[in-house]
Design a protein around this motif. Structure first.
Motif, PDB file in Angstrom:
ATOM      1  N   ASN A 210      -5.074 -10.766 -21.292  1.00 19.86           N
ATOM      2  CA  ASN A 210      -4.926  -9.411 -21.610  1.00 19.86           C
ATOM      3  C   ASN A 210      -6.105  -8.459 -20.756  1.00 19.86           C
ATOM      4  O   ASN A 210      -7.269  -9.189 -20.969  1.00 19.86           O
ATOM      5  CB  ASN A 210      -5.202  -9.093 -22.938  1.00 19.86           C
ATOM      6  N   VAL A 211      -5.744  -7.561 -19.985  1.00 16.52           N
ATOM      7  CA  VAL A 211      -6.758  -6.886 -19.475  1.00 16.52           C
ATOM      8  C   VAL A 211      -6.759  -5.355 -20.020  1.00 16.52           C
ATOM      9  O   VAL A 211      -5.785  -4.758 -20.319  1.00 16.52           O
ATOM     10  CB  VAL A 211      -6.661  -6.772 -17.976  1.00 16.52           C
ATOM     11  N   VAL A 212      -8.037  -5.061 -20.489  1.00 10.92           N
ATOM     12  CA  VAL A 212      -8.000  -3.711 -21.085  1.00 10.92           C
ATOM     13  C   VAL A 212      -9.168  -2.801 -20.209  1.00 10.92           C
ATOM     14  O   VAL A 212     -10.172  -3.390 -19.832  1.00 10.92           O
ATOM     15  CB  VAL A 212      -8.592  -3.568 -22.630  1.00 10.92           C
ATOM     16  N   VAL A 213      -8.697  -1.382 -20.005  1.00  8.34           N
ATOM     17  CA  VAL A 213      -9.626  -0.786 -18.875  1.00  8.34           C
ATOM     18  C   VAL A 213      -9.899   0.504 -19.673  1.00  8.34           C
ATOM     19  O   VAL A 213      -9.074   1.303 -20.079  1.00  8.34           O
ATOM     20  CB  VAL A 213      -8.839  -0.341 -17.816  1.00  8.34           C
TER      21      VAL A 213
ATOM     22  N   ASN B  57     -12.504  -7.234 -20.664  1.00  2.16           N
ATOM     23  CA  ASN B  57     -12.507  -5.874 -20.824  1.00  2.16           C
ATOM     24  C   ASN B  57     -13.232  -5.142 -19.633  1.00  2.16           C
ATOM     25  O   ASN B  57     -14.441  -5.573 -19.438  1.00  2.16           O
ATOM     26  CB  ASN B  57     -13.335  -5.676 -22.088  1.00  2.16           C
ATOM     27  N   ILE B  58     -12.709  -3.901 -18.902  1.00  4.17           N
ATOM     28  CA  ILE B  58     -13.404  -3.618 -17.887  1.00  4.17           C
ATOM     29  C   ILE B  58     -13.654  -2.290 -18.079  1.00  4.17           C
ATOM     30  O   ILE B  58     -12.752  -1.280 -18.720  1.00  4.17           O
ATOM     31  CB  ILE B  58     -12.230  -3.513 -16.731  1.00  4.17           C
ATOM     32  N   PHE B  59     -14.926  -1.914 -17.555  1.00  2.00           N
ATOM     33  CA  PHE B  59     -15.401  -0.448 -17.910  1.00  2.00           C
ATOM     34  C   PHE B  59     -15.496   0.082 -16.435  1.00  2.00           C
ATOM     35  O   PHE B  59     -16.533  -0.561 -15.590  1.00  2.00           O
ATOM     36  CB  PHE B  59     -16.830  -0.331 -18.721  1.00  2.00           C
TER      37      PHE B  59
ATOM     38  N   TYR C   9      -9.454   3.517 -10.419  1.00  2.00           N
ATOM     39  CA  TYR C   9     -10.096   2.477  -9.756  1.00  2.00           C
ATOM     40  C   TYR C   9      -9.271   1.071 -10.065  1.00  2.00           C
ATOM     41  O   TYR C   9      -9.334   0.227  -9.041  1.00  2.00           O
ATOM     42  CB  TYR C   9     -11.521   2.256 -10.141  1.00  2.00           C
ATOM     43  N   VAL C  10      -8.739   0.846 -10.973  1.00  2.00           N
ATOM     44  CA  VAL C  10      -7.823  -0.336 -11.475  1.00  2.00           C
ATOM     45  C   VAL C  10      -6.353  -0.207 -11.615  1.00  2.00           C
ATOM     46  O   VAL C  10      -6.146   0.436 -12.788  1.00  2.00           O
ATOM     47  CB  VAL C  10      -8.434  -1.248 -12.460  1.00  2.00           C
ATOM     48  N   SER C  11      -5.638  -0.229 -10.831  1.00  2.00           N
ATOM     49  CA  SER C  11      -4.193   0.304 -10.743  1.00  2.00           C
ATOM     50  C   SER C  11      -3.415  -0.705 -12.076  1.00  2.00           C
ATOM     51  O   SER C  11      -3.841  -1.856 -12.159  1.00  2.00           O
ATOM     52  CB  SER C  11      -3.348  -0.069  -9.713  1.00  2.00           C
ATOM     53  N   ASP C  12      -2.321  -0.210 -12.529  1.00  2.00           N
ATOM     54  CA  ASP C  12      -1.478  -0.888 -13.367  1.00  2.00           C
ATOM     55  C   ASP C  12      -1.067  -2.293 -12.801  1.00  2.00           C
ATOM     56  O   ASP C  12      -0.847  -3.403 -13.366  1.00  2.00           O
ATOM     57  CB  ASP C  12      -0.342  -0.232 -13.829  1.00  2.00           C
ATOM     58  N   GLU C  13      -0.738  -2.105 -11.573  1.00  2.00           N
ATOM     59  CA  GLU C  13      -0.241  -3.424 -10.819  1.00  2.00           C
ATOM     60  C   GLU C  13      -1.342  -4.635 -10.585  1.00  2.00           C
ATOM     61  O   GLU C  13      -0.907  -5.533 -11.021  1.00  2.00           O
ATOM     62  CB  GLU C  13       0.307  -3.044  -9.412  1.00  2.00           C
TER      63      GLU C  13
END
Ligand code: SPD
Length: 355
Positions: free
Chosen positions: A64-67, A41-43, A48-52
């Motif tokens: 899984n990455v959640v932004v 989980n990124i805040f 700042y964090v691309s889908d790529e």
């Protein structure tokens, strides 16, 4: 007898089903709505964090990455101090790292898990906000300035004063960020963006109250307004101005002659992070030169990883939005933690916003 046999058979079937559904439920809680062991989980700041980057990390690490995003360091601090415990990665700027360390909100990084730490240029290490980089890894660097549409704003702005010019009433935005926006008024008045003089703060507050009727919107994601054509000028961070200029080539970026702020945004792990190991894997991943080059290509902020430059197109290696001339660099200040005086900044900012 046969009745009893049937009954025993169906009891057996039923317990098999219970075990099966119990197992399903357990898997659901472990991977789905429960602890979500495989989720990072990124805040962070928007853009700042691309889908790529997210998709490639997910694929390589099977997670899984959640932004989730915020628009100012103070918003980040408010959420983490209020007990938001689900985040594994946060990206405070320099002075906010000092504050969060002081508030005991950050976890110490285990360098053994971040071997790519060695890729960071020494220029971005050992800074005032975390002298031994025990809690933070530099992510990007940039400046604050004015982005403007050169086909509509004339003459080219040189001073913060343009943001007080009635001619541009309702056509520009200011960052929704107390330190940065008070900083514009301090600079215009000839003061430091780190002043702790109550009289200077009072004057800056009055200046911003005077400006307020001309401001179309306070918004930290200024590039969105510029690209949509909702404003022709914006108090803006350098990378976001660069992103807007890619979409609208008539957009320029200037650091006003009175000076401005510069920053390093960092990657940190909150003390309350549920998945510290995974967070360290992510930090190590970001510090791979080829991954870091993708971050610069996407965010349009400077890279702190020297070898990433080799993976960048030539114009991004020395673009003037990212690397201002030496004379301009001399006019920049780092925002610093104001200690107790921060409350007075917050009060002034609240009064401006409430007007
Ligand atoms: N869209 C990304 C914006 C990043 C801004 N960093 C803010 C630094 C504040 N001093």
């Amino acid at each position: 007898m046969s009745y009893l046999l049937i009954d025993r058979f169906s009891l057996h079937e039923m317990s098999k089903r219970y075990i099966f559904f119990g197992f399903l439920l357990l898997t659901f809680f472990m991977n789905g709505c429960g602890d979500q062991k495989n989720q990072l989980n990124i805040f962070t700041w928007s853009g700042y964090v691309s889908d790529e980057i997210r998709a490639e990390f997910e694929k390589e690490f099977g997670v899984n990455v959640v932004v989730d995003t915020y628009g100012s360091n103070e918003d980040l601090l408010a959420k983490i101090s209020a007990g938001a415990t689900g985040y594994d990665i946060i990206m405070p700027s320099d002075y906010m790292v000092s504050i969060m360390v002081k508030e005991n909100l950050l976890a110490e990084l285990n360098r053994d898990n971040i071997p790519n730490f060695q890729n960071i240029s020494p220029l971005f290490l050992g800074k005032y906000y975390d002298p031994e980089n025990r809690y933070s890894v530099p992510y990007t660097f940039g400046t604050a300035g004015i982005a403007y549409d050169s086909s509509k704003v004339s003459p080219n702005p040189e001073s913060w004063a343009v943001l007080w010019n009635e001619k541009y009433k309702n056509q520009f935005s200011m960052l929704d960020d107390q330190r940065e926006t008070l900083g514009t008024a301090f600079k215009l008045l000839g003061y430091s963006i780190n002043t702790t003089d109550p009289e200077q703060l009072r004057q800056a507050k009055e200046k911003l109250i005077e400006q307020k009727p001309f401001v179309k919107q306070y918004k930290s994601e200024a590039e969105e307004l510029l690209i949509a054509g909702d404003v022709i000028m914006a108090h803006c961070w350098s990378g976001d101005a660069f992103r807007a200029a890619e979409e609208r080539p008539s957009i320029r970026y200037v650091i006003p002659k009175e000076g401005s702020s510069q920053f390093i945004d960092t990657v940190c792990i909150p003390k309350s992070a549920p998945h510290k190991d995974l967070a360290e894997k992510f930090i190590n991943y970001l510090l791979r030169p080829e991954v870091n080059a993708k971050i610069t290509t996407f965010t349009k902020y400077g890279t702190c990883v020297l070898a990433a430059k080799e993976h960048l197109p030539e114009d991004l290696q020395k673009h003037k939005f990212i690397y201002p001339p030496a004379k301009v660099m001399e006019s920049l200040e780092w925002l610093k933690d104001q200690g107790e005086f921060t409350q007075q900044y917050s009060r002034a900012w609240d009064e401006i916003k409430a007007k």
